[in-house]
Design a protein around this motif. Structure first.
Motif: not given
Lengths: 315, 388, 444
Positions: A229, C340, A137-138, A129, A133, C75, A123, B341, B344, C269, A231-232
């Motif tokens: 990478p 973004g 992620r990644n 994001q 902006g 994802q 969240i 969101d 999530y 990636q 991510t969560e």
């Protein structure tokens, strides 16, 4: 024809990097296991918390990831990991242990905790994001590694991660063996009822060990983010292998966790280069090799690798 | 005890009939009924899965972290073997229609022709419900036999390994099996996944769901009856004794090895059954998705419901699905309140719900009760009463 | 004893009934309530709040669903795709405000897991949603195919697997199938005088399908694919698989030469890892490299080895009607502002999966999926809909038919490696036109 350069680049360097990552992650999980006896599924998420703390710190401060800057953020990653770990002990595990929850129940609670931490992180990332902006992620921390002329980035990471691992081990050794708190802590681990009888506040000791667990794992998150990478799910996706490292390491001491990490790291890289490739198996099977090695090890040495070492020491 | 087991089974049957009636023949709007119908099928399948897990975890204390392996075996038995058998049976008809034998070049079949071949096969199976039923039962039986075999294989390390190592061995073996079978295209069409002919191709639309609801419910009732009878039998008591103290059980002359082999074979067979039902119901399977998370979900359902009793296992599955579905439906309304969101947010709340349930009910929603055998003192009382 | 367990069983039944009633009670409120209460707060729009609230009384709200992999191995696609679809909903609400239609979006996470995808689709269905955009994995599409057909749920997907090139009512796929792209790549190899190709690919349905298609298409030109090596794309324990596949590819190619080429079938990636491994390879670093529509314009791949990409004259093809298509440029601009980051890979297709549905609903004023299904079939014949990916034509299987591709490459501009539009492949004629700025890439 044996090519030294290739051997160094393809085997030694990656093996050291992976080993250090899994060792760092295993230290925390082993400590969780020997103090509060929880095989925590939320352990990987502590690494993700560390990685995201680093990310936000660097973006708020510098607006991006600059070379060498991750080391500035390392204390932040440790703090964030420690805070989340502490809160999860105080808020979830301590009350449950008081109510007499069994190990399996604590484990499933940690599974719930995984979803909770994951959801909250995701969240926050979605908000960051849209508001700032940033692509949250990644991304990779590899650009945040220090640059040493003449060395590739992975060589530098191999060196820095080894240094960090050694520093953490030295600090833990000092803490456990040279301070009063260390004595108290070892007593609480070895025999909690006796320690309690001697007037030691075991729960406080556990709370402090959770701080350490979170701090070390938060730092592990930074190194994970240099290879994978971010991510969560950074830590969650690697959790099965962290568990393998911890179990192979013998679940008895944090140094065992480090050995387990090294066994996992090296067996993956060696198995990959010297079993998969010569047998001409398709590269898709890469994950199967380390798993096969672990299965074989467990079947041949039912007490784990650390068991073998312990047995040799005894004789 | 038998009376007790029967009473519980009857209650289960009644519950299934009620929810079945609600989903298939009630004035609820169609879209709600469709959701209920499908959820009931999932609950029945996962009920079988979790009840079998309960025998291993709840009764024997086996750290079964490789449970998803048997769902995988079920999928292979149906999508990999039974499907190919049907293709063999109909290969001449397929050759006539398409000009090629489907199994002659398996990679082409997997990548290009699965749907056209399967729709042909479905047309023919619709004409021949008996063959369809035979194919269904064959897949189910094969899944059970293969899973039982694999389960017995794990009895060997289960005897020798310490609990933690065994848990990891099972987890890692599941991943190993998944990776190997997924990337071997001939097993079940690898990355494309296997399209599975529908054994009940004659049933269309809601009738098909009804057929699956009846079939899965019947299997669930049978599973519950068998496992609950076992759990309350001397065999089940011996298992609990082993779980609580292995040494003590051994001292009393219980052959722990034999018990473990039987439990593993038995529980694995029924987990394979659940896997086969899942594959048939979806009429499609892809082996790469059988990740350890399905093991953890099974454990979560079991612990939520209450370890060590089969009613708890079913309650856990039901609660899990209700929480998940309600969250999915209401998360957008939650978003209006919390401005986050929604997807999530739903994960976070789901995690919180698990924690809260366990915090206030560490024994699960339906706690384990003492074994349902008559207390020795009661027996004495009764005897004395009779003597008097 | 027995009675207690009976009570528990009864309790279970009660809970189920309560849940069903809860779902029932929720249902009628679903289409009605959101118009006033939650529309302004939805993540889709921040600026449009005022016109919405003033005309709320006469506005008809249509809720569409999106089923995306927001967790798990894909994802990165799902999160970006979600943003593209949210952008589409915002745009649609602006475009069709005059028609009195307001769109709302409900997103569900499918995790690229067919089981989860079907369950979430059923949940969406129970909420009265009949239009679902953005389905990503072909495995998910396979799992939901029958349910969608039986219950008349219109689905738009970005799957490209040739396996699903079969009749599939109510399902439309926005990107062209892999065969079209393979045709372009084969023509490009032929034009550059390449005779030997070695492929490294993601071992998923997409990568395998495209690889097979390239093998088939290159045969027609007498080009030989000397080897194709897959790697496990799941974000697993060890990202060394790309490296191993590259090593094998290098060995299979054997010697470099002007007639040899290296084809990278990857996403952004994982493509970065392939590039990093290949740029140090003694053989592969001396041949031309090619990409796919999913790694050109990528940021990670450029960051990993921009110089190497430029040195290898890296080129790939992206389905696009016209190099300076104002629709795409407009989309790219908006996307960057809204999300973004610059759009990559499938982002424009995600946008179109949602937009084509909403445009069809707005134009016809119908929310009947059967009507929209035939409208899309008709539009697909005439190319009526023009979106971020150009005019959309569908074939008899509801798959995108569009044969024109933009050829994108990497050159050094002012010292920095940059993506440029190097040429254009005309699908009708099969001719490749080289643009002036792309001359350097096509010279030997």
């Amino acid at each position: 024809m044996f090519n030294m350069y290739d051997f160094l680049n393809n085997v030694v360097i990656p093996a050291i990097v992976y080993s250090n990552i899994y060792a760092l992650a295993s230290i925390g999980l082993t400590m969780t296991y020997i103090t509060t006896k929880i095989p925590s599924f939320a352990h990987g998420d502590l690494a993700a918390v560390g990685a995201y703390a680093t990310f936000y710190f660097l973006y708020f401060l510098f607006g991006g990831i600059k070379p060498g800057s991750v080391y500035l953020a390392m204390p932040i990653a440790a703090l964030a990991g420690a805070a989340v770990a502490y809160l999860s002990y105080i808020g979830v595990f301590k009350p449950m242990i008081r109510r007499g929850a069994s190990v399996t129940v604590l484990m499933i609670a940690s599974f719930g905790l995984h979803f909770l931490i994951f959801g909250i992180l995701a969240i926050l990332d979605s908000i960051a994001q849209t508001v700032y902006g940033w692509s949250t992620r990644n991304y990779s921390f590899s650009t945040g590694e220090v640059q040493i002329p003449g060395l590739t980035q992975s060589e530098v990471t191999a060196i820095t991660s080894s240094v960090v691992l050694l520093l953490i081990l030295a600090a833990l050794y000092y803490l456990l063996n040279r301070t009063k708190f260390g004595v108290v802590m070892r007593a609480s681990i070895d025999n909690a009822p006796l320690a309690r009888a001697l007037g030691i506040d075991v729960e406080r000791v556990y709370a402090i060990s959770w701080l350490i667990i979170g701090a070390v794992t938060g730092i592990a998150g930074i190194y994970m983010g240099m290879i994978f990478p971010v991510t969560e799910e950074l830590g969650w996706l690697r959790l099965p292998l962290i568990f393998v490292a911890v179990i192979v390491g013998g679940l008895s001491s944090i140094y065992g966790g480090v050995i387990g990490g090294y066994i996992v790291g090296w067996s993956m890289v060696l198995g990959f280069n010297y079993i998969l490739n010569p047998l001409n198996l398709p590269p898709e099977y890469q994950l199967a090799i380390p798993f096969a090695i672990v299965i074989a090890t467990l079947l041949l040495a039912p007490q784990g690798i650390a068991g073998l070492i312990a047995a040799r020491r005894r004789t | 005890m038998i009376r007790d087991v029967l009473a519980k089974t009857v209650a289960l049957v009644i519950a299934l009939v009620v929810v079945g009636a609600l989903a298939f023949a009630s004035p609820l709007p169609k879209d709600v009924r469709v959701l209920l119908q499908n959820i009931e099928v999932y609950i029945a399948i996962y009920g079988i899965y979790v009840i079998s897990l309960n025998l291993e975890v709840g009764y024997l204390g086996l750290p079964q972290f490789g449970k998803v392996m048997f769902l995988l075996i079920g999928a292979i038995a149906v999508g990999g073997i039974a499907t190919k058998l049907v293709l063999l049976i109909y290969q001449n008809a397929i050759f006539k229609a398409m000009g090629a034998y489907p199994l002659a070049k398996i990679s082409d079949y997997c990548m290009y022709y699965q749907y056209s071949v399967t729709s042909l096969v479905n047309q023919m199976l619709a004409q021949n419900p008996a063959l369809g039923l035979g194919y269904f039962l064959f897949g189910v039986a094969l899944a059970m036999v293969l899973s039982a075999g694999l389960g017995v294989l794990f009895a060997y390390p289960a005897i020798r390994l310490r609990e933690d190592y065994l848990g990891i061995l099972l987890l890692v073996s599941g991943e190993f099996l998944r990776v190997v079978t997924y990337y071997a295209t001939p097993v079940a069409c690898g990355v494309n996944g296997a399209v599975i002919p529908d054994p009940f191709a004659w049933a269309l639309g809601e009738t098909r769901t009804l057929v699956y609801f009846i079939a899965t419910s019947a299997f669930l009732i049978a599973t519950f009856l068998v496992f609950d009878a076992i759990g309350n039998s001397p065999f089940g008591r011996a298992l609990r004794a082993i779980r609580d103290s292995e040494t003590a059980a051994a001292v009393f002359g219980k052959d722990i090895v034999k018990f473990r082999i039987r439990v593993l074979a038995f529980a694995s067979a029924f987990a394979g059954l659940a896997g086969a039902l899942l594959a048939y119901y979806f009429d499609y399977t892809i082996l790469g998705t059988y990740l350890p998370i399905y093991t953890f979900i099974g454990w979560t359902m079991l612990i939520l419901g209450g370890l060590g009793n089969n009613v708890g296992a079913i309650v856990g599955v039901v609660v899990y699905y209700i929480v998940q579905t309600l969250l999915d439906i209401y998360k957008n309304s939650l978003q209006a309140v919390l401005h986050a969101d929604p997807t999530y947010l739903a994960y976070a709340i789901f995690g919180l719900a698990i924690i809260l349930v366990l915090m206030y009910r560490p024994q699960g929603i339906v706690p384990e009760k003492p074994v349902k055998t008559i207390d020795l003192n009661k027996v004495r009382e009764r005897i004395q009463r009779k003597i008097k | 004893m027995a009675s207690k367990t009976l009570w528990i069983a009864v309790a279970v039944v009660v809970v189920v009934v309560v849940a069903a009633i809860a779902a029932l009670v929720y249902k009628p409120s679903a289409p009605a309530a959101p118009t006033t209460s939650s529309a302004p707060s939805a993540s889709t729009s921040t600026t449009q709040a005022t016109p919405t609230s003033t005309t709320a009384a006469s506005v008809k709200t249509v809720t569409i669903g999106a089923l995306l992999p927001l967790t798990g191995s894909l994802q990165f696609m799902g999160v970006s795709g979600q943003c593209a679809i949210q952008l589409a909903v915002q745009d649609a609400n602006q475009m069709f405000a005059s028609k009195g239609i307001q769109f709302q979006l409900v997103v569900q996470d499918s995790a690229c897991d067919p089981t989860a995808a079907l369950q979430k689709l059923q949940t969406l269905y129970s909420q009265g949603i009949r239009f679902v955009a953005g389905l990503t994995c072909s495995s998910e599409l396979s799992a939901v195919k029958n349910f969608a057909e039986q219950n008349h749920i219109l689905i738009t997907s970005i799957s490209t697997s040739p396996l699903l090139a079969v009749p599939k009512p109510y399902i439309f796929r926005l990107p062209p199938t892999d065969n079209a792209q393979a045709k372009v790549l084969a023509a490009l190899y032929h034009m550059l005088g390449i005779k030997r190709v070695v492929i490294v690919y993601r071992a998923d349905a997409w990568g395998q399908g495209l690889t097979q298609a390239i093998i088939n298409e290159t045969k027609k030109y007498g080009i030989q694919v000397v080897g194709a090596f897959g790697y496990d794309p799941s974000p697993s324990a060890m990202p060394a698989a790309e490296q191993a596949a590259v090593q094998k590819a290098s060995a299979a190619l054997g010697t470099p030469g002007p007639d040899a080429a290296f084809e990278i079938i990857s996403f952004d990636q994982d493509g970065a890892a392939v590039v990093q491994a290949a740029m140090n390879d003694p053989v592969l670093s001396k041949v031309r490299w090619f990409g796919t529509d999913s790694n050109v314009y990528g940021t990670a791949i450029m960051q990993a080895g921009g110089q190497a990409l430029a040195a290898a004259k890296f080129m790939g093809a992206v389905a696009s009607p016209n190099p300076d298509d104002p629709h795409y440029l407009h989309f790219a601009n908006e996307f960057k502002k809204f999300c973004g980051h610059a759009p990559t890979g499938y982002d424009p297709y995600y946008y179109d999966t949602a937009m084509i549905i909403m445009e069809a609903i707005a134009e016809t004023g119908s929310t009947d999926p059967t009507v929209i299904n035939s409208v899309l079939e008709q539009w697909g014949k005439n190319g009526t809909y023009v979106g971020a990916t150009g005019p959309v034509y569908f074939d008899q299987y509801h798959d995108r038919q569009y044969a024109s591709y933009l050829i994108v490459g990497v050159v050094i501009v002012n010292g920095t490696p940059t993506w440029i539009n190097a040429g254009f492949y005309n699908g009708t004629t099969g001719q490749i036109t080289v643009f002036p700025q792309g001359q350097a890439l096509f010279s030997s």
